[in-house]
Design an enzyme around this catalytic site. Sequence first.
Site, PDB file in Angstrom:
ATOM      1  CG  ASN A   7      -2.061   0.876   1.551  1.00 48.69           C
ATOM      2  OD1 ASN A   7      -1.196   2.242   0.492  1.00 48.69           O
ATOM      3  ND2 ASN A   7      -2.793   0.491   2.256  1.00 48.69           N
ATOM      4  NE  ARG A  88      -5.815   1.361  -0.085  1.00 48.53           N
ATOM      5  CZ  ARG A  88      -6.587   2.784  -0.346  1.00 48.53           C
ATOM      6  NH1 ARG A  88      -5.524   3.391   0.651  1.00 48.53           N
ATOM      7  NH2 ARG A  88      -7.455   3.309   0.007  1.00 48.53           N
ATOM      8  CG  HIS A 177     -13.552   1.146   3.676  1.00 50.46           C
ATOM      9  ND1 HIS A 177     -14.358   1.890   4.063  1.00 50.46           N
ATOM     10  CD2 HIS A 177     -12.381   1.215   3.539  1.00 50.46           C
ATOM     11  CE1 HIS A 177     -13.800   2.817   5.373  1.00 50.46           C
ATOM     12  NE2 HIS A 177     -12.116   2.762   5.198  1.00 50.46           N
ATOM     13  N   GLY A 207     -11.657   6.342   9.261  1.00 47.32           N
ATOM     14  CA  GLY A 207     -12.649   5.873   8.049  1.00 47.32           C
ATOM     15  C   GLY A 207     -14.133   5.086   8.395  1.00 47.32           C
ATOM     16  NE  ARG A 236     -12.930  10.822   4.811  1.00 45.93           N
ATOM     17  CZ  ARG A 236     -12.326   9.296   4.436  1.00 45.93           C
ATOM     18  NH1 ARG A 236     -12.837   8.231   5.216  1.00 45.93           N
ATOM     19  NH2 ARG A 236     -10.336   9.179   3.735  1.00 45.93           N
ATOM     20  N   GLY A 328     -14.567  -1.652  14.882  1.00 44.04           N
ATOM     21  CA  GLY A 328     -15.848  -2.408  15.590  1.00 44.04           C
ATOM     22  C   GLY A 328     -14.502  -3.844  16.140  1.00 44.04           C
ATOM     23  CD  GLU A 379      -8.130  -2.316   4.051  1.00 47.94           C
ATOM     24  OE1 GLU A 379      -8.289  -2.432   5.377  1.00 47.94           O
ATOM     25  OE2 GLU A 379      -8.963  -2.077   2.971  1.00 47.94           O
TER      26      GLU A 379
HETATM   27  P1  AMP Z   1      -8.793   1.765  11.667  1.00 46.20           P
HETATM   28  O1  AMP Z   1      -8.479   3.045  10.731  1.00 46.20           O
HETATM   29  O2  AMP Z   1      -9.041   0.629  11.626  1.00 46.20           O
HETATM   30  O3  AMP Z   1      -6.893   1.782  11.588  1.00 46.20           O
HETATM   31  O4  AMP Z   1      -8.801   1.620  13.019  1.00 46.20           O
HETATM   32  C1  AMP Z   1      -7.971   2.906  13.716  1.00 46.20           C
HETATM   33  C2  AMP Z   1      -9.501   3.705  14.644  1.00 46.20           C
HETATM   34  O5  AMP Z   1      -9.932   2.432  15.591  1.00 46.20           O
HETATM   35  C3  AMP Z   1      -8.669   4.628  15.476  1.00 46.20           C
HETATM   36  O6  AMP Z   1      -8.467   6.036  15.450  1.00 46.20           O
HETATM   37  C4  AMP Z   1      -8.967   4.281  17.355  1.00 46.20           C
HETATM   38  O7  AMP Z   1     -10.479   5.833  17.024  1.00 46.20           O
HETATM   39  C5  AMP Z   1     -10.132   2.682  16.645  1.00 46.20           C
HETATM   40  N1  AMP Z   1      -9.897   2.514  18.014  1.00 46.20           N
HETATM   41  C6  AMP Z   1      -8.576   1.071  18.283  1.00 46.20           C
HETATM   42  N2  AMP Z   1      -9.288   0.425  19.517  1.00 46.20           N
HETATM   43  C7  AMP Z   1     -10.084   1.248  19.761  1.00 46.20           C
HETATM   44  C8  AMP Z   1     -11.189   1.032  21.427  1.00 46.20           C
HETATM   45  N3  AMP Z   1     -10.249  -0.063  22.102  1.00 46.20           N
HETATM   46  N4  AMP Z   1     -11.576   1.496  21.343  1.00 46.20           N
HETATM   47  C9  AMP Z   1     -11.864   2.567  20.789  1.00 46.20           C
HETATM   48  N5  AMP Z   1     -11.833   3.010  19.372  1.00 46.20           N
HETATM   49  C10 AMP Z   1     -10.297   1.939  18.812  1.00 46.20           C
END
Ligand code: AMP
Length: 392
Positions: A7, A88, A177, A207, A236, A328, A379
């Site tokens: 990526n 990617r 995504h 995102g 966003r 999630g 991914e």
């Molecule tokens: P991603 O874009 O999938 O890498 O997700 C990153 C985001 O996941 C971070 O900016 C956090 O806001 C969120 N995140 C990660 N761990 C936690 C957690 N334990 N509780 C709430 N948000 C989380």
Amino acid sequence: MKILSVNAGSSSLKFTLIELPSRETIASGLFEKIGMEGSFYTIKYNGEKIQKECSLKDHSVAVSKLIDELLENKIVTSLEEIEGVGHRILHGGSEFTESTLLNEEVLKRIEKYNELGPLHNPANIMGVRAFMKVLPKVPNVGVFDTTFHQTMKEEEFLYPVPYEWYTEYGVRKYGFHGTSHRFIYKTISEYLKRDDLKVISCHIGNGGSLCAINSGKVVDTTMGFTPLAGIMMGTRSGDIDPSIIPFVMKKTGKSAEEIVNDLNKKSGLLGVSGISSDGRDVEDAANNGDARAILAQNMYAQKIANYIAMYNNLLEGADVITLTAGVGENSKTMRKMIIERIKSLGVKIDDDKNDFRGEFRLISTEDSKIPVYVIPTNEELMIALDTMDLIS
Ligand code: AMP
């Protein structure tokens, strides 16, 4: 076989070296500040970590360094071991409906969509050209964020605006995504041994997007012409009334670009809470009684719940709801807040089953009308699997 999953960003290059078909990650790493002062890289393999500062004048230099490190540390014994590189690529417009073997002619076709993904596409293509230069014999495959969504019907992907905006300028919903949503569908359909599932896939990280999938085909998704649309995200806004833009332009004297930048980078959890775009910081503040953090969390959960209900209607009843990405996979609080807001669908969370992070698990009760699974996305693996398929 070993496949590199890549990526490339404008000043970064992230890679994972994956063994297939075992799906084992052999090494992974990140080259940062490429073309800038203070560039450096990190490579992790076999429990070891290499971290070095070195001048990386462009992406080709970063790729050469990567290859040198892989050989020097005997992560690969010869270059022939790397049988393919999967990239990617953000945007393939309506034209690329599948992952594609790349050559200069195909790259020229992808470049047509640079104006639809100006921050990512030129950088993704730069990454491909760097590998073509350093490893000229190794095939490269493009895996687009947009392809999975190309099964949407016109009535889903069109905006109710003058039709010529679509025919003349390509204004339509593309969705993003896609590689993550496709991986999630593949994982849950393999697990449940069904290829006719109706799935609401919720990718909620920094995102975020939801995707309604029927039998492996996307029916609708929340991101749109750009990734700005849909649910509220880390920074966003998601969907807003477009009339806000000229109104705030007049009030602030800002340009349209500046306002769109605010909607991309200063809105969402960050904008409403005034604290952070990171769900963890907002959760901590909410637990300490911060009113705007609580408001931000409630808005965030409600918008996701609303789209789940909408997609349940669109699919005429979903078989499965899945949650993935940073929030999630890791936030039991946000998972609970979302599921509590879809109780009208008969969906119920089991608090004991929900008490974990980052694993594949069922979190709904036995009598929940729709089962809810947490599925860690991958991914990089999806890109490697597509690459293997195309080069075999
Ligand atoms: P991603 O874009 O999938 O890498 O997700 C990153 C985001 O996941 C971070 O900016 C956090 O806001 C969120 N995140 C990660 N761990 C936690 C957690 N334990 N509780 C709430 N948000 C989380």
